[in-house]
Design an enzyme around this catalytic site. Sequence first.
Site, PDB file in Angstrom:
ATOM      1  N   LYS A  87       0.826  -1.204   0.000  1.00 56.50           N
ATOM      2  CA  LYS A  87       0.000   0.000   0.000  1.00 56.50           C
ATOM      3  C   LYS A  87       0.861   1.256   0.000  1.00 56.50           C
ATOM      4  O   LYS A  87       0.609   2.196  -0.763  1.00 56.50           O
ATOM      5  CB  LYS A  87      -0.946  -0.031   1.224  1.00 56.50           C
ATOM      6  CG  LYS A  87      -1.940  -1.186   1.216  1.00 56.50           C
ATOM      7  CD  LYS A  87      -2.911  -1.109   2.372  1.00 56.50           C
ATOM      8  CE  LYS A  87      -2.249  -1.315   3.711  1.00 56.50           C
ATOM      9  NZ  LYS A  87      -1.696  -2.705   3.857  1.00 56.50           N
ATOM     10  N   THR A  88       1.885   1.295   0.849  1.00 62.25           N
ATOM     11  CA  THR A  88       2.776   2.453   0.868  1.00 62.25           C
ATOM     12  C   THR A  88       3.534   2.581  -0.446  1.00 62.25           C
ATOM     13  O   THR A  88       3.715   3.689  -0.967  1.00 62.25           O
ATOM     14  CB  THR A  88       3.765   2.336   2.042  1.00 62.25           C
ATOM     15  OG1 THR A  88       3.030   2.277   3.276  1.00 62.25           O
ATOM     16  CG2 THR A  88       4.715   3.522   2.072  1.00 62.25           C
ATOM     17  N   ASP A 132      -1.370   7.100   6.059  1.00 60.97           N
ATOM     18  CA  ASP A 132      -1.285   5.690   6.415  1.00 60.97           C
ATOM     19  C   ASP A 132      -2.158   5.415   7.641  1.00 60.97           C
ATOM     20  O   ASP A 132      -2.313   6.278   8.509  1.00 60.97           O
ATOM     21  CB  ASP A 132       0.169   5.324   6.703  1.00 60.97           C
ATOM     22  CG  ASP A 132       0.399   3.827   6.671  1.00 60.97           C
ATOM     23  OD1 ASP A 132      -0.491   3.087   6.205  1.00 60.97           O
ATOM     24  OD2 ASP A 132       1.480   3.383   7.109  1.00 60.97           O
ATOM     25  N   THR A 181      -5.544  -1.100   6.967  1.00 62.66           N
ATOM     26  CA  THR A 181      -5.668  -2.551   7.101  1.00 62.66           C
ATOM     27  C   THR A 181      -7.067  -2.930   7.578  1.00 62.66           C
ATOM     28  O   THR A 181      -7.393  -4.114   7.637  1.00 62.66           O
ATOM     29  CB  THR A 181      -4.634  -3.091   8.106  1.00 62.66           C
ATOM     30  OG1 THR A 181      -4.796  -2.409   9.359  1.00 62.66           O
ATOM     31  CG2 THR A 181      -3.218  -2.851   7.594  1.00 62.66           C
ATOM     32  N   ARG A 240       6.685  -8.146   1.803  1.00 63.79           N
ATOM     33  CA  ARG A 240       7.530  -7.672   2.898  1.00 63.79           C
ATOM     34  C   ARG A 240       8.176  -8.840   3.622  1.00 63.79           C
ATOM     35  O   ARG A 240       9.371  -8.797   3.960  1.00 63.79           O
ATOM     36  CB  ARG A 240       6.687  -6.846   3.878  1.00 63.79           C
ATOM     37  CG  ARG A 240       7.498  -6.286   5.051  1.00 63.79           C
ATOM     38  CD  ARG A 240       6.608  -5.527   6.002  1.00 63.79           C
ATOM     39  NE  ARG A 240       6.014  -4.356   5.362  1.00 63.79           N
ATOM     40  CZ  ARG A 240       4.981  -3.685   5.856  1.00 63.79           C
ATOM     41  NH1 ARG A 240       4.417  -4.079   6.990  1.00 63.79           N
ATOM     42  NH2 ARG A 240       4.503  -2.629   5.222  1.00 63.79           N
TER      43      ARG A 240
END
Length: 373
Positions: A87-88, A132, A181, A240
């Site tokens: 997402k980032t 965020d 999230t 990640r």
Amino acid sequence: MSADRRDGFRSEIREAGDPPEATARVVDAAGTEDERVVEAALRPRRLAEFPGQPRVRDQLGLVLEAARRRGTPPDHVLLSGPPGLGKTTLAMIVAAELERPIRVTSGPAIQHAGDLAAVLSSLDEGEVLFLDEIHRMSRSAEEMLYLAMEDFRVDVVVGKGPGATAIPLELPPFTVVGATTRAGLLPAPLRDRFGFTGHLDFYETTDLVTILHRSAGLLGVDADEPGITEVAGRSRGTPRIANRLLRRVRDWAQVHGEGHVDHHAAREALALFDVDDAGLDRLDRAVLQALCRRFGGGPVGLSTLAVSVGEEADTVETVAEPYLVREGYMSRTPRGRAATARAWQHLGLTPPVDAPQQAALPLADDGPGRLEG
């Protein structure tokens, strides 16, 4: 309102409502920032380089290309999904594709309307504002964001008590990119103001192999196909995690091997770091062990389950549960969490004869029970 007066109000906002922890930082989305952290170095910088998530990638690409052709900022973008899926990275890519700077802050840092007003009042035309964990903003800040996203203005309150006056402050057009999230926790008025909503799902192993090959090249890791495939298969569908495991396998190969990441090095390193053949880590197995050994397979409430493994409920729900439910090790029921037959089998345990058979709630179910991460 004159330019001088508007600048004066902006100065007042910054002085009154912009504590250091709430100040957004400006990031050059196209630059490297001296590669301060490894994760930043491994992020794709353009949409064409972004692997996986083909539906979201194509949809977002269409939105950005149309905005470029019109010469206007694109609609606001909301990205949801479990942690670690990009997402980032996509937020940075939005700014890079638009060739505009991006300002980064987070929901927990915006606890007062003044914090948000200070950030909004300093935006330039076409700038991207990345929020965020947007679902963790305070309610007063959310209400200010409604007006800013829709009408590009904020109401500045001058004075106190009966003499207080609300003066509208016009903002240049900008684009908000929100990441969460827990999309189900966003209030409907805020969610409806996003022109594009993309949900990121777990990656296929083939996509993770592509990601790891690229990461190995950037990190200078000598890795072969079997070693990369082994790491990708245990990465829980999350880039990640895949990049983190690749670095740990590299470390093992440098210390105990010959510096080459192969199948043997991958298996030995992942065993050392408690990642089993199915990709389950210590927390995943602890949750399944608690469900099966302490609670007879469930159902059991989330809070009780979290206490039994020594973690916060949010950690269990956002880190362990999405993958366990997706892979069929655990089900979410109206009465709580329950272990499935696959969980018993994975742990090498025999389920009790009277173990309840519970049906899982659908992952796409909208509303308070929706699983977003």
